[in-house]
Design a protein around this motif. Structure first.
Motif, PDB file in Angstrom:
ATOM      1  N   THR A 116       0.833  -1.202   0.000  1.00 34.79           N
ATOM      2  CA  THR A 116       0.000   0.000   0.000  1.00 34.79           C
ATOM      3  C   THR A 116       0.868   1.253   0.000  1.00 34.79           C
ATOM      4  O   THR A 116       0.586   2.214  -0.711  1.00 34.79           O
ATOM      5  N   ASP A 119       2.377   1.753  -3.433  1.00 35.94           N
ATOM      6  CA  ASP A 119       1.319   2.130  -4.341  1.00 35.94           C
ATOM      7  C   ASP A 119       0.918   3.585  -4.160  1.00 35.94           C
ATOM      8  O   ASP A 119       0.774   4.344  -5.117  1.00 35.94           O
ATOM      9  N   SER A 377      -6.377   1.340  -3.674  1.00 35.42           N
ATOM     10  CA  SER A 377      -5.317   0.945  -2.725  1.00 35.42           C
ATOM     11  C   SER A 377      -5.895   0.709  -1.347  1.00 35.42           C
ATOM     12  O   SER A 377      -5.558  -0.258  -0.668  1.00 35.42           O
ATOM     13  N   ASN A 380      -7.956  -2.379  -1.235  1.00 29.67           N
ATOM     14  CA  ASN A 380      -7.048  -3.529  -1.234  1.00 29.67           C
ATOM     15  C   ASN A 380      -6.501  -3.782   0.165  1.00 29.67           C
ATOM     16  O   ASN A 380      -6.458  -4.913   0.648  1.00 29.67           O
ATOM     17  N   LEU A 381      -6.129  -2.675   0.840  1.00 29.14           N
ATOM     18  CA  LEU A 381      -5.591  -2.791   2.194  1.00 29.14           C
ATOM     19  C   LEU A 381      -6.637  -3.399   3.128  1.00 29.14           C
ATOM     20  O   LEU A 381      -6.365  -4.370   3.845  1.00 29.14           O
TER      21      LEU A 381
END
Lengths: 506, 327
Positions: A116, A119, A377, A380-381
Motif C-alpha cells: 500500500t 502504491d 489501494s 485492497n488494504l
C-alpha cells in the motif's frame, strides 16, 4: 490544478465506482493468487466490460484489478512459494520463510502495508509530478538502460547470501536462458532447438513457477519420505513449534514497522522510479528494491530467512510500479507496459487521446481516475487485511496434503497462462533444475532476475552499438550512464574490499 | 476425520480447476449447416491493448450481432505471434476457431525468411479487414520539417531510425532503395512502438516508423512532427500529411485479414464473408476506424492474393539487405 483534483474526487466518488473498485480488487486478488493467472490477463479479460462504463468507473475498475492482482500474486508467493505473478518472486524469498516459521499472517500483513505504501507513493507522484518524472525518464536512452541493468545485476550478485561465485552462476544461467527468443534486432527466432514453441522464448510463468514452487513441492516430497524412514527428532520439535504461535503474535506491530521505515520509503521510491521507465516493470523493481535493502539494512543477515524487512523491500518496490507505469502514458501518450497499453486502449475507446495535453482536455476524468486508484489501494488494504485471517488458516494444512494441490494449481496456472501444454514440460524441467540447484545452494532468484533483465540488456546494448557504430565510449560520455557506471564500479570495489577484510579477520 | 474431509475438499477443488481449464477448449462437431451453434474464438497474434487488439475488440462487438453468437478474442502472443499460426493450423476446421492477423507476416515475410513451418496453404483466408497506416515521424526540434528536407538531410548526415518491427525495417530499406541507397540511415530496433516513440521524444533516435497510435498525443502537443504517410491513403485525422507516392512510385502498407485453418466448410466461409461485409459497413466501426487511423479494406480472396503476391515481391527486393545488415 487543485480545483481539477477536487472535481476528480467528486467524479470518482459514486456508489457505482466504489462497488466496481471493490469488485476489481477482490477479483484481481483471486486471479493473482492463482499461479499463472496474472493481473494483466485479468484486466485484458474485463476490458470489454469497461467499454460500456463511463471512463472513470471503467478505468478505475481496471486499475483496481491490477492492484489486487499484484497483491494476490504475493499471497501465493508467501503461502506456497508459488508467485502468482512473476513480480512476486522477490517477495517469496522472505515471505515464504516467515510463513514457514509460523507467521503467515504477519508475512501477509507486512507485505500488504508495504504494498500500500509503494502504491500510494507512486500514485501521489503520478498525480503531482508526472510531467517532471516523465521528462527525466525520457533521458534514459539505450546507454542508460544498459548501465541501469548492469547496475541491477551487479547489485543482485554482490548482495546475495552465500558465495558470490554461486550468485554469479545463477544470474548467468538466467541471462543464458533469456537468449532463447526472437533476435531483438532482426526478430528472427534463434537458439530455439528447432521448436516453434520456444521461438518466442521460455514462458516466464513456467520458469518462475517451476523454479520456486515445483522445486519446493519436490523438496516437500523428499522431506516427507525422509521423515517417514529416518525420523529426525529435531524436525518434529520444529513442527510443533509452528502450531504454538498464537494468532495474536502472528501480526505486525507498529514498532516493527517503524524500524523498517527507511526500507519502506526507499523501496517505494525505487518502484516509482523504475515504473516511470518504459519496459522495465515490477519484477525489476522488486529485485532492485530487495537488493538495495540488503545492502543498507542492519538486518541483512536475516534476509532470506524470513525477515519482514525483506518482504517489505520487495513489496513496496513492486507496488510502486503499479501507478508509476502510467506516468509515460498520461504525460506522453506512450504506454510503458502491457497494463498501461490496455488502459491506453480503454481511453482510446472512450475517445480520449492520452498525451501531454490530457490534463487540459480531460483533467476531471484523469484526476478522477487517479483518485479512484487511491481508493483502490485503500480497498485492497482493508480487504486483504481481514482476508489474511483466512490465509493464516490455510497454513495449518499439512504440507503433504498441500503439495499435490499446489502441483495441480501450478500445472493449471502454467497452462492457463499460455494455453500451451509444452509449457507444462518446461515447468517440470525448471522444477527439477530448481530442486537440484537448491541442493548445491545456488540461489534461484538470480536466475529469475537474469532471465527478466536479459532481453532488455541485450536490446539496449545492441541499440548502443548501432547508434555509436560499435564505439563503447557512448556509455561514458552520457552523464546518467556514466554515473550509473561509476556506481556499479563502486559496488564491485566495495565488495572486493569486504571479501579481503573478511579473509584477513578469518 | 477432519483431515479426511479436508482432503476431499481439496481434491474437489483441484478437479474443479482442471475441469474449468478443459471446459473452455471442448468443442462439438457438425457439418456446418447450422453454423454457428456456439461461441466462436477469434485468435490474435498480438497482445491486449495494442492497435490490432483494439480494432478487433470493436470489430467483434459489432460482428457478434451479425454472427448471432459471441466472439471470444484470444491473444496468442507466444513466439512473437508465431505460435498462433501453428496452433491455428492444428485446430479443427469447423469454424469455431478463427484468427485475425493472417497478413503481411504470413504471406510476405515468412516465404523469404522461413520464420515458421506453416505455409500459406495451411490456412483459409476469408477476407482482408484493414491496413495499418504507418507513418514517419520526427521530433519538431529536428533540422528538417518536411519529408523532402529529411531526405536531403539524410544524404549528408547519419539519421537514427527507431523501428519496432521487421516489417518497418523493410519499409525503411524500400525507401532507401528509391534513393539508390544513398541515405545514411541506421536502423535501431525497439521492442514496441511505444518504446520507439519514446526514443524519438527523448532524443535517442531521430525518426520513428510505425502506426501512429502511440504518437497522436505528442503530435497534438507539438512535440512530434508527422512527415509522411506510407500507404496510398491519407490519414483521416491528419489530411495535410503527404503520402509517400507523392514523392516516389511507391506505397507500402501492412494488411491484416480474418481466416481459419485450411479446409473450412463452405457454409462457414459464406457466413463469415457476410458477417465481415456487414460489420465493415457498420457506421459505428467506420467512425472508430476514422478516429483511430485504420484503413478498412474489403477485398475479395483473389484481390488479397494479388496484394500479397505484389508485397512479397516488393519485400524480396530488400529483405536480404535487411537481414544481412543486421547480423
Amino acid at each position: 490544478m487543485f480545483g481539477q483534483i477536487a472535481e476528480g474526487f467528486i467524479a470518482m466518488f459514486t456508489p457505482l465506482t466504489i462497488i466496481l473498485a471493490s469488485v476489481g480488487v477482490i477479483a484481481g486478488t483471486i486471479l493473482g493468487a492463482i499461479p499463472g493467472l496474472t493481473a494483466t490477463m485479468g484486466i485484458a479479460l474485463i476490458l470489454p466490460v469497461t467499454f460500456y462504463l463511463d471512463p472513470v468507473a471503467g478505468i478505475v475498475m481496471l486499475t483496481a484489478m491490477y492492484k489486487g492482482g499484484l497483491f494476490g500474486g504475493s499471497i501465493s508467493a508467501i503461502m506456497f512459494n508459488a508467485p502468482g505473478t512473476p513480480a512476486a518472486a522477490a517477495t517469496a524469498a522472505d515471505g515464504y520463510a516467515l510463513k514457514n516459521k509460523g507467521y503467515p499472517r504477519k508475512a501477509i500483513r507486512t507485505a500488504l502495508i508495504a504494498s500500500t505504501m509503494g502504491d500510494m507513493l507512486g500514485n501521489l507522484v503520478l498525480m503531482f509530478s508526472a510531467a517532471t518524472i516523465a521528462s527525466i525518464a525520457l533521458r534514459f536512452g539505450p546507454a542508460e538502460y544498459t548501465m541501469l541493468i548492469l547496475f541491477a545485476l551487479v547489485l543482485i550478485v554482490t548482495v546475495s547470501q552465500g558465495t558470490i561465485a554461486k550468485s554469479m552462476i545463477s544470474v548467468l544461467i538466467g541471462l543464458l536462458l533469456a537468449t532463447i527468443n526472437a533476435d531483438p534486432v532482426t526478430s528472427i527466432p534463434r537458439l530455439n532447438f528447432g521448436l516453434v514453441d520456444l521461438s518466442g522464448g521460455i514462458s516466464i510463468i513456467a520458469l518462475v513457477i517451476g523454479l520456486l514452487a515445483v522445486s519446493e513441492v519436490f523438496s516437500t516430497i523428499e522431506q516427507h519420505f525422509r521423515q517417514k524412514y529416518k525420523p529426525d527428532p529435531k524436525q518434529k520439535i520444529e513442527e510443533d513449534h509452528n502450531k504454538a504461535i498464537s494468532k495474536k503474535d502472528d501480526n505486525v506491530t507498529f514498532k516493527g514497522l517503524f524500524e523498517i521505515k527507511r526500507t519502506l520509503f526507499r523501496s517505494a521510491g525505487i518502484g516509482t522510479a523504475i515504473g516511470a521507465l518504459p519496459g522495465l516493470g515490477p519484477v525489476t523493481a522488486a529485485f532492485v528494491g530487495y537488493g538495495q535493502a540488503l545492502k543498507k539494512s542492519k538486518n541483512r543477515k536475516n534476509f532470506g530467512k524470513g525477515e519482514p524487512e525483506g518482504i517489505a523491500a520487495a513489496e513496496a518496490a513492486n507496488s510502486g510500479v503499479a501507478s508509476a507505469n502510467l506516468i509515460p502514458l498520461v504525460t506522453l501518450g506512450i504506454p510503458g507496459d502491457a497494463e498501461a497499453a490496455i488502459i491506453f486502449g480503454a481511453l482510446i475507446i472512450h475517445g480520449i487521446v492520452p498525451g501531454p495535453r490530457i490534463f487540459e482536455t480531460n483533467g476531471t476524468i484523469i484526476y478522477g481516475i487517479f483518485a479512484g486508484m487511491l481508493m483502490a489501494s485503500v480497498i485492497n488494504l482493508l480487504f486483504n487485511w481481514y482476508a489474511s485471517n483466512i490465509y493464516r488458516r490455510i497454513s495449518f494444512i499439512r504440507p503433504t496434503v498441500l503439495a499435490p494441490i499446489i502441483l495441480v494449481l501450478c500445472i493449471a496456472g502454467t497452462y492457463g497462462y499460455s494455453q500451451a501444454a509444452f509449457d507444462i514440460f518446461v515447468m517440470f524441467i525448471f522444477g527439477l533444475l530448481g530442486y537440484l540447484l537448491k541442493k548445491i545452494e545456488v540461489p534461484l532468484v538470480g536466475i529469475i532476475i537474469g532471465f527478466v533483465l536479459g532481453p532488455t540488456l541485450e536490446t539496449s546494448f545492441r541499440q548502443v552499438l548501432v547508434v555509436a557504430d560499435g564505439n563503447f565510449m557512448l556509455f561514458f560520455t552520457q552523464p546518467i550512464s556514466l554515473a550509473l557506471f561509476l556506481l556499479t564500479l563502486m559496488i564491485v570495489i566495495n565488495t572486493i574490499f569486504r571479501i579481503l577484510r573478511a579473509k584477513k579477520t578469518a | 476425520m477432519k483431515n479426511f474431509h479436508l482432503r476431499i475438499f481439496f481434491a474437489a477443488l483441484g478437479l474443479l480447476v482442471v475441469l474449468a481449464g478443459c471446459g473452455v477448449s471442448s468443442s462439438g462437431s457438425g457439418d456446418g449447416s447450422d453454423y454457428p451453434r456456439k461461441a466462436v474464438t477469434l485468435m490474435l497474434p498480438y497482445g491486449a491493448g495494442g492497435p490490432t487488439d483494439l480494432f478487433f475488440r470493436e470489430f467483434a462487438r459489432i460482428a457478434e450481432e451479425h454472427l448471432g453468437q459471441k466472439i471470444i478474442i484470444r491473444n496468442e502472443t507466444g513466439g512473437g505471434g508465431l505460435t498462433m499460426y501453428s496452433r491455428l493450423a492444428k485446430a479443427k476446421p469447423d469454424g469455431y476457431t478463427m484468427a485475425a492477423g493472417m497478413g503481411t507476416t504470413l504471406y510476405s515475410i515468412n516465404p523469404h525468411l522461413e520464420l515458421m513451418d506453416n505455409q500459406p496453404e495451411d490456412f483459409d483466408l476469408i477476407s482482408s479487414i484493414f491496413e495499418y497506416q504507418h507513418i514517419i515521424a520526427a521530433s519538431t526540434d529536428a533540422p528538417y520539417q518536411t519529408f523532402e528536407e529529411f531526405i536531403e538531410y539524410s544524404k549528408e548526415n547519419h539519421v537514427r531510425i527507431a523501428s519496432p518491427a521487421l516489417t518497418n525495417n523493410i519499409f525503411a530499406e524500400l525507401i532507401n532503395k528509391e534513393e539508390n541507397y544513398e541515405l545514411k540511415w541506421d536502423i535501431i530496433s525497439y521492442d514496441s512502438g511505444a518504446e520507439a516513440a519514446a526514443a524519438v521524444l527523448g532524443g535517442h533516435a531521430d525518426i520513428v516508423i510505425d502506426a501512429p497510435s502511440a504518437m497522436l498525443g505528442s503530435e497534438e502537443a507539438g512535440d512530434l512532427n508527422f512527415l509522411v504517410v506510407l500507404p496510398e491513403n491519407k490519414m483521416s485525422t491528419h489530411p495535410d500529411v503527404p503520402t509517400l507516392n507523392e514523392f516516389y512510385d511507391l506505397s507500402m502498407s501492412a494488411m491484416i485479414g480474418i481466416g481459419g485453418p485450411a479446409g473450412l466448410p463452405d457454409e462457414v466461409i459464406e457466413k463469415w464473408d457476410e458477417v465481415i461485409e456487414k460489420t465493415l459497413k457498420d457506421p459505428e466501426l467506420i467512425k472508430f476506424a476514422e478516429n483511430n487511423n485504420y484503413t478498412i479494406v474489403k477485398k475479395s480472396k483473389e484481390e488479397v492474393q494479388e496484394y500479397f503476391d505484389n508485397q512479397r515481391e516488393q519485400f524480396g527486393q530488400v529483405i536480404d539487405r535487411v537481414v544481412e545488415k543486421q547480423n
